[in-house]
Write a protein that holds these residues in place. Structure first.
Motif, PDB file in Angstrom:
ATOM      1  N   ARG A   4       7.929 -36.991  -1.404  1.00 38.01           N
ATOM      2  CA  ARG A   4       6.933 -37.525  -0.396  1.00 38.01           C
ATOM      3  C   ARG A   4       5.904 -37.737  -0.962  1.00 38.01           C
ATOM      4  O   ARG A   4       5.051 -36.816  -1.604  1.00 38.01           O
ATOM      5  N   ASN A   5       5.043 -39.047  -0.753  1.00 40.17           N
ATOM      6  CA  ASN A   5       3.722 -39.041  -1.170  1.00 40.17           C
ATOM      7  C   ASN A   5       2.846 -38.817  -0.065  1.00 40.17           C
ATOM      8  O   ASN A   5       3.132 -38.303   0.987  1.00 40.17           O
ATOM      9  N   LYS A   6       1.360 -38.759  -0.302  1.00 37.57           N
ATOM     10  CA  LYS A   6       0.639 -38.268   0.846  1.00 37.57           C
ATOM     11  C   LYS A   6       0.598 -38.869   1.741  1.00 37.57           C
ATOM     12  O   LYS A   6       0.252 -38.331   3.084  1.00 37.57           O
ATOM     13  N   ASP A   7       1.343 -40.095   2.005  1.00 39.82           N
ATOM     14  CA  ASP A   7       1.392 -40.666   3.208  1.00 39.82           C
ATOM     15  C   ASP A   7       2.803 -40.397   4.100  1.00 39.82           C
ATOM     16  O   ASP A   7       2.962 -40.952   5.132  1.00 39.82           O
ATOM     17  N   ASP A   8       3.242 -39.526   3.580  1.00 44.10           N
ATOM     18  CA  ASP A   8       4.648 -38.857   3.873  1.00 44.10           C
ATOM     19  C   ASP A   8       5.659 -39.834   3.681  1.00 44.10           C
ATOM     20  O   ASP A   8       6.628 -39.875   4.660  1.00 44.10           O
ATOM     21  N   MET A   9       5.639 -40.789   2.801  1.00 46.10           N
ATOM     22  CA  MET A   9       6.380 -41.574   2.409  1.00 46.10           C
ATOM     23  C   MET A   9       7.263 -41.172   1.662  1.00 46.10           C
ATOM     24  O   MET A   9       7.017 -40.476   0.677  1.00 46.10           O
ATOM     25  N   VAL A  10       8.813 -41.359   1.890  1.00 44.85           N
ATOM     26  CA  VAL A  10       9.897 -40.919   0.766  1.00 44.85           C
ATOM     27  C   VAL A  10       9.589 -41.980  -0.640  1.00 44.85           C
ATOM     28  O   VAL A  10       9.556 -43.318  -0.551  1.00 44.85           O
ATOM     29  N   LYS A  29      11.698 -62.973  -7.521  1.00 46.12           N
ATOM     30  CA  LYS A  29      11.901 -64.446  -7.352  1.00 46.12           C
ATOM     31  C   LYS A  29      10.910 -65.194  -6.469  1.00 46.12           C
ATOM     32  O   LYS A  29      10.433 -66.264  -6.548  1.00 46.12           O
ATOM     33  N   LYS A  30      10.532 -64.532  -5.213  1.00 43.69           N
ATOM     34  CA  LYS A  30       9.579 -64.974  -4.356  1.00 43.69           C
ATOM     35  C   LYS A  30       8.123 -64.724  -4.520  1.00 43.69           C
ATOM     36  O   LYS A  30       7.587 -65.798  -4.797  1.00 43.69           O
ATOM     37  N   TYR A  31       7.848 -63.714  -5.233  1.00 39.46           N
ATOM     38  CA  TYR A  31       6.092 -63.566  -5.492  1.00 39.46           C
ATOM     39  C   TYR A  31       5.924 -63.726  -6.833  1.00 39.46           C
ATOM     40  O   TYR A  31       4.897 -63.339  -7.018  1.00 39.46           O
ATOM     41  N   GLY A  32       7.202 -63.541  -7.729  1.00 37.15           N
ATOM     42  CA  GLY A  32       6.547 -63.395  -9.072  1.00 37.15           C
ATOM     43  C   GLY A  32       6.498 -62.007  -9.694  1.00 37.15           C
ATOM     44  O   GLY A  32       6.203 -60.862  -8.736  1.00 37.15           O
ATOM     45  N   PRO A  33       6.260 -61.843 -10.886  1.00 36.41           N
ATOM     46  CA  PRO A  33       6.183 -60.374 -11.498  1.00 36.41           C
ATOM     47  C   PRO A  33       5.023 -59.649 -11.478  1.00 36.41           C
ATOM     48  O   PRO A  33       4.259 -59.552 -12.232  1.00 36.41           O
ATOM     49  N   ARG A  34       4.405 -59.558 -10.211  1.00 40.93           N
ATOM     50  CA  ARG A  34       3.030 -58.996  -9.963  1.00 40.93           C
ATOM     51  C   ARG A  34       3.029 -58.151  -8.544  1.00 40.93           C
ATOM     52  O   ARG A  34       4.058 -58.354  -7.880  1.00 40.93           O
ATOM     53  N   ASP A  35       1.778 -57.399  -8.542  1.00 39.44           N
ATOM     54  CA  ASP A  35       1.670 -56.866  -7.122  1.00 39.44           C
ATOM     55  C   ASP A  35       2.755 -55.857  -6.910  1.00 39.44           C
ATOM     56  O   ASP A  35       3.488 -55.708  -5.876  1.00 39.44           O
ATOM     57  N   TRP A  36       2.963 -55.063  -7.929  1.00 43.02           N
ATOM     58  CA  TRP A  36       4.046 -54.361  -7.666  1.00 43.02           C
ATOM     59  C   TRP A  36       4.008 -53.121  -6.744  1.00 43.02           C
ATOM     60  O   TRP A  36       5.061 -52.784  -5.918  1.00 43.02           O
ATOM     61  N   SER A  37       2.918 -52.850  -6.338  1.00 44.47           N
ATOM     62  CA  SER A  37       2.736 -51.840  -5.346  1.00 44.47           C
ATOM     63  C   SER A  37       2.972 -52.251  -4.141  1.00 44.47           C
ATOM     64  O   SER A  37       3.375 -51.418  -3.003  1.00 44.47           O
ATOM     65  N   SER A  41       4.740 -51.198  -0.189  1.00 44.87           N
ATOM     66  CA  SER A  41       4.054 -51.303   1.010  1.00 44.87           C
ATOM     67  C   SER A  41       4.399 -52.012   2.227  1.00 44.87           C
ATOM     68  O   SER A  41       4.383 -52.010   3.164  1.00 44.87           O
ATOM     69  N   LYS A  42       5.186 -53.237   1.563  1.00 44.01           N
ATOM     70  CA  LYS A  42       6.010 -54.004   2.236  1.00 44.01           C
ATOM     71  C   LYS A  42       7.244 -53.271   2.843  1.00 44.01           C
ATOM     72  O   LYS A  42       8.019 -54.064   3.719  1.00 44.01           O
ATOM     73  N   GLY A  43       7.629 -52.202   2.223  1.00 39.57           N
ATOM     74  CA  GLY A  43       8.574 -51.547   2.962  1.00 39.57           C
ATOM     75  C   GLY A  43      10.019 -52.025   2.255  1.00 39.57           C
ATOM     76  O   GLY A  43      11.227 -51.818   2.753  1.00 39.57           O
ATOM     77  N   LEU A  44       9.878 -52.612   1.110  1.00 45.30           N
ATOM     78  CA  LEU A  44      11.146 -53.305   0.458  1.00 45.30           C
ATOM     79  C   LEU A  44      12.067 -52.190  -0.224  1.00 45.30           C
ATOM     80  O   LEU A  44      13.215 -52.133  -0.063  1.00 45.30           O
ATOM     81  N   LEU A  45      11.305 -51.348  -0.845  1.00 42.32           N
ATOM     82  CA  LEU A  45      11.754 -50.276  -1.768  1.00 42.32           C
ATOM     83  C   LEU A  45      10.913 -49.227  -1.814  1.00 42.32           C
ATOM     84  O   LEU A  45       9.655 -49.068  -1.808  1.00 42.32           O
ATOM     85  N   PRO A  46      11.821 -47.992  -1.762  1.00 40.97           N
ATOM     86  CA  PRO A  46      10.788 -46.581  -1.741  1.00 40.97           C
ATOM     87  C   PRO A  46      10.635 -46.225  -2.964  1.00 40.97           C
ATOM     88  O   PRO A  46      10.836 -45.071  -3.572  1.00 40.97           O
ATOM     89  N   ARG A  47      10.106 -47.171  -3.827  1.00 41.63           N
ATOM     90  CA  ARG A  47       9.728 -47.159  -5.258  1.00 41.63           C
ATOM     91  C   ARG A  47       8.129 -47.251  -5.584  1.00 41.63           C
ATOM     92  O   ARG A  47       7.780 -47.878  -4.740  1.00 41.63           O
TER      93      ARG A  47
END
Length: 309
Positions: A4-10, A29-37, A41-47
């Motif tokens: 878990r990170n500091k925001d208690d997110m897994v 495909k949607k947004y391009g290879p950028r803004d990985w973070s 934050s969008k809750g798409l992946l816990p990575r």
DNA sequence: AATTTATGCAACCGCGCTCAA
DNA sequence: CTTGAGCGCGGTTGCATAAAT
């Protein structure tokens, strides 16, 4: 693996699942290879963004040569460019379409380990020790350190008695010294595994970088022009110095030769010897010369038997 | 066939750079 | 000017598999 990170997110770590890959691919495909973070934050992946980027760059990006061993040409590019750039894997990878910096790094690491093992078995003389008499035979360590030699694997030493008089040949890439190897009795020659045929990478250019002009007089496979100005790293400098040292070259059997395009053991032109290749194409004493031209041994001398000395 | 050892590769970590707030 | 986020890079680790015993 999760934390878990500091925001208690897994935060998920470790191997990627197919579903995660799909999500990541959809995102790119949607947004391009950028803004990985923002993937997290969008809750798409816990990575972490970092992890996502790495996965994309190393495994998911289109046109990657995943699961495909380095070809001889690619090996030569890596070896030459590493000598010029040092461990600048990302830069080297730009000259290898479909390869990532991680691929190059892993390839080099593997090669270095192999070289280390070989050196332990048969140490390569240092620069001052390279003035070896011309009759000596290159060890495997010599070959791995001297990329402009093509090498023939002789297979299992135990059957060497069956091969008396059959001399493998290696040539300089400048096409000179087309003479047979006078002596192949040295067992050091029997496990050579790397064969790097003449590389024509005149046409290779760094991806998304300017083309370069070939330098025809250069005896090595051509490197991009801009790479020529880069000072050699100490390791590469030593290697090149060694190669340009006529005494060093003379240390190899006179006229080591291997006709360009000639088949050889354990290598099919798509990559160096590999476990799979060995399994699929076993080199046996009885068939190991099958692929050679019938006249290739015509001009070879008999190897003096050790007992005859 | 079982076990051990070696090897290759995927992924993580830490550092440094860039840039926007 | 400072700071922090985002990113890229090189080094390292750990796991899966192959090869050897």
């Amino acid at each position: 693996m999760e934390k878990r990170n500091k925001d208690d997110m897994v935060i998920r770590k470790g191997p990627w699942m197919a579903e995660e890959d799909e999500i990541l691919k959809d995102y790119v495909k949607k947004y391009g290879p950028r803004d990985w973070s923002s993937i997290r934050s969008k809750g798409l992946l816990p990575r972490t963004g970092k992890s996502c980027r790495l996965r994309w760059v190393n495994k998911l990006k289109p046109d990657l040569k995943t699961g495909c061993k380095f070809s001889a040409d690619e090996e030569r590019v890596v070896i030459d460019l590493q000598a010029k750039f040092g461990n600048k894997w990302a830069r080297i990878a730009t000259y290898l379409p479909g390869r990532t910096d991680n691929d190059v790094k892993n390839f080099w690491s593997t090669r270095q380990k192999r070289l280390g093992r070989i050196r332990q078995a048969s140490p390569l003389p240092n620069k001052s020790q390279r003035k070896i008499e011309k009759t000596s035979v290159p060890t495997e360590a010599h070959i791995l350190e001297a990329p402009n030699f093509s090498v023939v694997s002789m297979g299992d030493e135990s059957s060497s008695s069956d091969r008396s008089g059959s001399h493998p040949k290696v040539e300089n890439f400048d096409g000179t010294n087309m003479q047979p190897i006078p002596e192949m009795a040295n067992p050091d020659f029997h496990h050579l595994e790397t064969n790097l045929p003449l590389l024509d990478y005149m046409t290779i250019e760094p991806i998304e970088k300017k083309p370069f002009d070939p330098l025809p007089q250069f005896p090595f496979p051509q490197l991009p022009e801009d790479s020529m100005d880069i000072p050699l790293m100490p390791e590469g400098q030593d290697l090149i110095t060694g190669l340009s040292d006529t005494n060093f070259l003379g240390a190899f059997p006179q006229g080591l030769h291997f006709p360009v395009g000639m088949p050889y053991f354990g290598f099919d032109g798509t990559g160096p010897i590999s476990g799979k290749h060995e399994r699929d194409n076993p080199v046996m004493p009885e068939n190991c010369f099958d692929d050679f031209p019938v006249d290739m041994f015509d001009y070879l001398e008999q190897v003096p038997s050790s007992s005859g000395r």
